[in-house]
Design a protein around this motif. Structure first.
Motif, PDB file in Angstrom:
ATOM      1  N   VAL B  33       0.916  -1.108   0.061  1.00 45.57           N
ATOM      2  CA  VAL B  33      -0.013  -0.024  -0.110  1.00 45.57           C
ATOM      3  C   VAL B  33       1.067   1.261   0.013  1.00 45.57           C
ATOM      4  CG1 VAL B  33      -1.861  -0.928   1.045  1.00 45.57           C
ATOM      5  CG2 VAL B  33      -0.045  -0.237   2.410  1.00 45.57           C
ATOM      6  N   PRO B  34       0.245   2.275  -0.512  1.00 45.97           N
ATOM      7  CA  PRO B  34       1.055   3.576  -0.607  1.00 45.97           C
ATOM      8  C   PRO B  34       1.464   4.054   1.087  1.00 45.97           C
ATOM      9  CG  PRO B  34      -0.451   3.946  -2.029  1.00 45.97           C
ATOM     10  CD  PRO B  34      -1.039   2.601  -1.325  1.00 45.97           C
ATOM     11  N   ASP B  36       1.098   6.528   2.544  1.00 43.00           N
ATOM     12  CA  ASP B  36       0.398   8.053   2.694  1.00 43.00           C
ATOM     13  C   ASP B  36       0.170   8.178   4.139  1.00 43.00           C
ATOM     14  OD1 ASP B  36      -1.319  10.308   1.659  1.00 43.00           O
ATOM     15  OD2 ASP B  36      -2.663   8.999   2.933  1.00 43.00           O
ATOM     16  N   PHE B  39      -3.415   7.764   5.573  1.00 40.91           N
ATOM     17  CA  PHE B  39      -3.781   6.354   5.320  1.00 40.91           C
ATOM     18  C   PHE B  39      -3.125   5.650   6.645  1.00 40.91           C
ATOM     19  CE2 PHE B  39      -3.089   1.874   3.660  1.00 40.91           C
ATOM     20  CZ  PHE B  39      -4.466   1.463   3.752  1.00 40.91           C
ATOM     21  N   HIS B 164      -9.164  -3.573   4.424  1.00 40.33           N
ATOM     22  CA  HIS B 164      -9.778  -3.455   3.181  1.00 40.33           C
ATOM     23  C   HIS B 164     -10.715  -2.387   2.779  1.00 40.33           C
ATOM     24  CE1 HIS B 164     -12.022  -5.738  -0.252  1.00 40.33           C
ATOM     25  NE2 HIS B 164     -10.842  -5.088  -1.036  1.00 40.33           N
ATOM     26  N   SER B 167      -8.622   0.944   2.979  1.00 35.04           N
ATOM     27  CA  SER B 167      -7.787   1.036   1.618  1.00 35.04           C
ATOM     28  C   SER B 167      -8.826   1.327   0.535  1.00 35.04           C
ATOM     29  CB  SER B 167      -7.024  -0.111   1.480  1.00 35.04           C
ATOM     30  OG  SER B 167      -7.568  -1.303   1.358  1.00 35.04           O
ATOM     31  N   GLN B 168     -10.217   0.932   0.609  1.00 30.98           N
ATOM     32  CA  GLN B 168     -11.097   1.049  -0.462  1.00 30.98           C
ATOM     33  C   GLN B 168     -11.453   2.592  -0.453  1.00 30.98           C
ATOM     34  OE1 GLN B 168     -11.950  -0.377  -2.946  1.00 30.98           O
ATOM     35  NE2 GLN B 168     -11.307  -2.264  -2.977  1.00 30.98           N
ATOM     36  N   PHE B 170      -9.648   4.900   0.595  1.00 33.36           N
ATOM     37  CA  PHE B 170      -8.564   5.968  -0.048  1.00 33.36           C
ATOM     38  C   PHE B 170      -8.553   5.605  -1.624  1.00 33.36           C
ATOM     39  CE2 PHE B 170      -7.885   6.712   4.308  1.00 33.36           C
ATOM     40  CZ  PHE B 170      -7.051   7.846   4.292  1.00 33.36           C
ATOM     41  N   TYR B 172      -7.486   2.909  -2.934  1.00 29.88           N
ATOM     42  CA  TYR B 172      -6.362   2.079  -3.437  1.00 29.88           C
ATOM     43  C   TYR B 172      -7.120   0.831  -4.105  1.00 29.88           C
ATOM     44  CZ  TYR B 172      -3.731   5.033  -0.418  1.00 29.88           C
ATOM     45  OH  TYR B 172      -3.184   6.077   0.423  1.00 29.88           O
ATOM     46  N   GLN B 173      -6.743   0.276  -5.195  1.00 30.42           N
ATOM     47  CA  GLN B 173      -7.088  -1.023  -5.853  1.00 30.42           C
ATOM     48  C   GLN B 173      -6.123  -1.917  -5.501  1.00 30.42           C
ATOM     49  OE1 GLN B 173      -9.925  -2.020  -7.245  1.00 30.42           O
ATOM     50  NE2 GLN B 173     -10.563  -0.069  -6.931  1.00 30.42           N
ATOM     51  N   THR B 174      -6.405  -2.836  -4.403  1.00 29.39           N
ATOM     52  CA  THR B 174      -5.390  -3.778  -3.940  1.00 29.39           C
ATOM     53  C   THR B 174      -6.227  -5.219  -3.740  1.00 29.39           C
ATOM     54  OG1 THR B 174      -5.949  -2.679  -1.709  1.00 29.39           O
ATOM     55  CG2 THR B 174      -4.129  -2.233  -2.472  1.00 29.39           C
TER      56      THR B 174
END
Lengths: 250, 315
Positions: B33-34, B36, B39, B164, B167-168, B170, B172-174
C-alpha cells in the motif's frame, strides 16, 4: 510468586468420611462462623433472612444419590478446597495474590494483592473459590490457618472449625504427606478417594467412600430380621410380657 | 460460563485492533500500500483505539482495577500476566512504526525492523489471549486445540476486512488485501467448524462418578444442592441461557462473520468506489457483529467441570 513451590513433605489436609456424614451442615455453618471473623474476614452475607440469601461460604454440603434400586445410597458430600498439589488456581493468578505455602501445602489468597479478576475460580475444578463482591477479592478455605497454629487456643481445638464441630466425627485433619499419620492410615484402610484424578490437579484431601453393606437388606435399608433385644421365651419373662410379645408380633 | 460483556468487548475489539495493525504493518513493509500519512494515521489510529479501548474495558470487570499493574509480575506462570505485558509492550514498536510511516514516510531500514517486531507482538498478544482460555482444563470447550487458532483467525479476519474497507476509502485498488480477507474468511470458517465439531463430539474426562468418588456404587446424580438459591459458582460457571439457542446462534454467526462478508468482498471490492466503499465497510461491520456473537457463544456454550457438583451429567 504464583509458580508452585517445590513439593514439600508436609501436606495438611482433610479426610472426609462419607459413610458417617449425616448431612447436618454443621461444618459449613461453623466454617462460616469462624471465618467471618478470621483470616479472610468478613465473609459477605447478603439478604440472610430474605428471599435470595447470598454470600461467601468455604464449605458447602451437597447430597447425591448413587446406584440403583435397593442397592442405591444417599450420600451427603461436604465440598471445600482440596489444597491441590498441582493447584492451577495459583499458577493462573496474574498478580501473585494466590499462593501455595511450601511449609504445609495450604493454598491461600493475599487479599491485598488480589485484583478480583476471578480467573482462579475458573481454574478450580472443584468450585471451591467464591468471590467477595463487597471487598472485590477472591476468598477461599484457609484450612483454618488461624486455628491450627493458634497457640492461644487449647491444643485439642487447633483443628479446622469444620473438623472441630462435626457431630459425627466424619471429618479428620492431619498431614497426608506423612504415611504414618492417623489420616494417612485412615485413607489406606478405607481406600480413600481422590476427586477427579483424571484432571491432574492432585488434590490433597481424600474422601472415604461409604462402607459396603454387610448383608442383603430390604428397600428400607433395615436388616431383613433384627436380632431381638430380649428373648421372650427366656426364663423370667412373665405371662404378661409373653402376652404383650404375642400381641405385638401379630 | 457467564459471558461478561467487558471481556467480550475486550477480546473482539482488541483482536480486531491487533489484526488491523498487523495487516497495515505487513502491507506497509511489503510496499503493498502507499505510505500515505493520512492512510497510516487512520489504520494505525483505529487499531490503537480498538486495542486501547479493549484493554481499558477489560479492567472494568476487575474488583480492584487500581491494582491492575500487579498483573505485570507473574509472567513466569500466568498467561493473563503474559497477555498484559505483551499488550503493553506492543505500544513500543507501534509508536516507532507509526513514526516511520507518518513522519519519515518510509518503512525501510530500522523502521522495517520495528514493523516486523510489531507484527510479531500483535500475533503473540492474541496468542496469549487464546492461551488464557485454552490452558483451563476445567472447561472442556476452551481446553481445545482449536481455541488459540480460533482467536488468531478471528483477529486476522476482522483486521483484514477493516483494512480492506479503509484502503477502499482511499481509493487503493489492492486485490491482495481482498485476497487476504477471503483467505482469512475460509480459514476462520474451517477452524470454527472444526472447533464446534470437536466440542460437540468429545466430552470432558470428568463425570459425576469421578467428581464424587462414588462410582463404585453406581451411577451418581445430585439429590439436593447445598443451598436453595444460586451461589457465586453457579452464577459464574453455570450460565446456560444460550445453550438452548446455540444452534440458531451458530447459524447467525456463520451468516454474519462468513457468508455476508465473503459475498460482499467478492462482489464489490473491484467495483467503483461508490459500490466498493459501502460494500467492504458493510462486510467489516457484519464480520464484527459475527465475531461478537461468536465470542459470546464461546463463553455461553462453555460448561465448567464444577457444575458436576450441581447436577451436570457430563463435563
Amino acid at each position: 510468586m504464583t509458580l508452585l513451590p517445590p513439593k514439600g513433605k508436609k501436606k495438611l489436609g482433610l479426610v472426609i468420611d462419607l459413610d458417617t456424614c449425616v448431612g447436618c451442615h454443621a461444618c459449613a455453618v461453623n466454617c462460616k462462623e469462624w471465618n467471618t471473623g478470621g483470616h479472610s474476614a468478613p465473609l459477605p452475607d447478603h439478604d440472610p433472612y430474605g428471599a435470595d440469601p447470598n454470600g461467601v461460604w468455604f464449605n458447602r454440603v451437597h447430597t447425591f444419590e448413587a446406584g440403583e434400586g435397593t442397592a442405591s445410597r444417599t450420600v451427603h458430600f461436604p465440598r471445600s478446597c482440596l489444597h491441590c498439589e498441582e493447584a492451577a488456581c495459583v499458577t493462573v493468578c496474574p498478580t501473585g495474590a494466590s499462593y501455595k505455602r511450601e511449609e504445609d501445602g495450604i493454598v491461600l489468597v493475599n487479599e491485598d494483592a488480589c485484583i478480583g479478576c476471578k480467573l482462579c475460580s475458573w481454574a478450580c475444578p472443584y468450585g471451591a473459590r467464591e468471590y467477595d463482591t463487597d471487598a472485590g477479592v477472591m476468598k477461599k478455605c484457609t484450612l483454618c490457618i488461624d486455628r491450627i497454629y493458634n497457640e492461644t487456643l487449647p491444643e485439642e481445638d487447633r483443628v479446622p472449625a469444620c473438623v472441630a464441630t462435626c457431630p459425627a466425627s466424619a471429618r479428620h485433619f492431619g498431614d497426608l504427606g506423612d504415611p504414618n499419620s492417623d489420616v494417612s492410615h485412615l485413607v489406606e484402610e478405607r481406600e480413600g478417594k481422590e476427586l477427579m484424578p483424571e484432571l491432574g490437579y492432585q488434590p490433597v484431601n481424600r474422601y472415604l467412600p461409604p462402607r459396603t453393606r454387610q448383608k442383603d437388606q430390604g428397600a428400607s435399608g433395615v436388616g431383613a430380621a433384627l436380632t431381638p433385644v430380649t428373648d421372650p421365651d427366656a426364663e423370667g419373662a412373665g405371662r404378661f410380657l409373653r402376652w404383650v410379645d404375642r400381641v405385638l408380633s401379630r | 460460563m457467564h459471558p461478561a460483556y467487558s471481556v467480550i468487548f475486550f477480546t473482539t475489539a482488541s483482536g480486531a485492533g491487533y489484526g488491523l495493525i498487523l495487516l497495515a504493518a505487513l502491507f506497509g513493509v511489503l510496499n503493498g500500500v502507499p505510505l500515505d500519512p493520512w492512510f497510516g494515521a487512520i489504520t494505525l489510529g483505529l487499531g490503537t483505539i480498538l486495542i486501547t479501548g479493549g484493554l481499558l474495558s477489560s479492567t472494568a470487570h476487575l474488583g480492584h482495577p487500581e491494582r491492575a499493574w500487579r498483573a505485570y509480575t507473574q509472567w513466569k506462570s500466568s498467561w493473563l500476566s503474559r497477555e498484559g505485558i505483551l499488550a503493553t509492550a506492543t505500544y513500543v514498536p507501534l509508536v516507532l512504526t507509526a513514526w516511520g510511516w507518518l513522519v519519515e514516510g518510509s518503512l525501510e531500514g530500522p523502521f522495517g525492523v520495528f514493523a516486523c517486531i510489531l507484527i510479531l507482538f500483535c500475533l503473540l498478544t492474541v496468542h496469549s489471549t487464546g492461551m488464557i482460555y485454552a490452558t483451563l482444563r476445567t472447561i472442556r470447550a476452551w481446553h481445545d486445540r482449536m481455541t488459540v487458532p480460533g482467536y488468531l483467525c478471528f483477529a486476522l479476519l476482522n483486521g483484514a476486512l477493516w483494512f480492506h474497507a479503509i484502503s477502499q476509502m482511499f481509493g487503493y485498488q489492492t486485490p491482495e488485501i481482498a485476497l487476504a480477507a477471503i483467505i482469512g474468511l475460509f480459514l476462520t470458517f474451517y477452524i470454527k467448524r472444526k472447533y464446534w465439531r470437536s466440542i460437540d463430539t468429545i466430552p470432558g474426562p470428568a463425570t459425576p462418578e469421578s467428581a464424587t468418588g462414588l462410582g463404585d456404587i453406581g451411577r451418581v446424580r445430585l439429590l439436593e444442592p447445598p443451598t436453595m438459591t444460586e451461589n457465586f459458582v453457579q452464577r459464574e460457571m453455570g450460565y446456560s441461557i444460550a445453550r438452548k439457542h446455540a444452534q440458531k446462534l451458530r447459524r447467525i454467526c456463520f451468516f454474519t462473520y462468513f457468508l455476508i462478508p465473503i459475498i460482499l468482498t467478492g462482489l464489490t471490492s473491484s467495483s467503483d468506489a461508490w459500490i466498493a466503499v459501502p460494500g467492504t465497510l458493510l462486510a467489516a461491520l457484519s464480520a464484527s457483529v459475527g465475531v461478537a456473537i461468536e465470542r459470546w457463544l464461546f463463553f455461553a456454550e462453555a460448561k465448567h467441570v464444577s457444575m458436576l457438583y450441581y447436577g451436570a451429567e457430563r463435563s
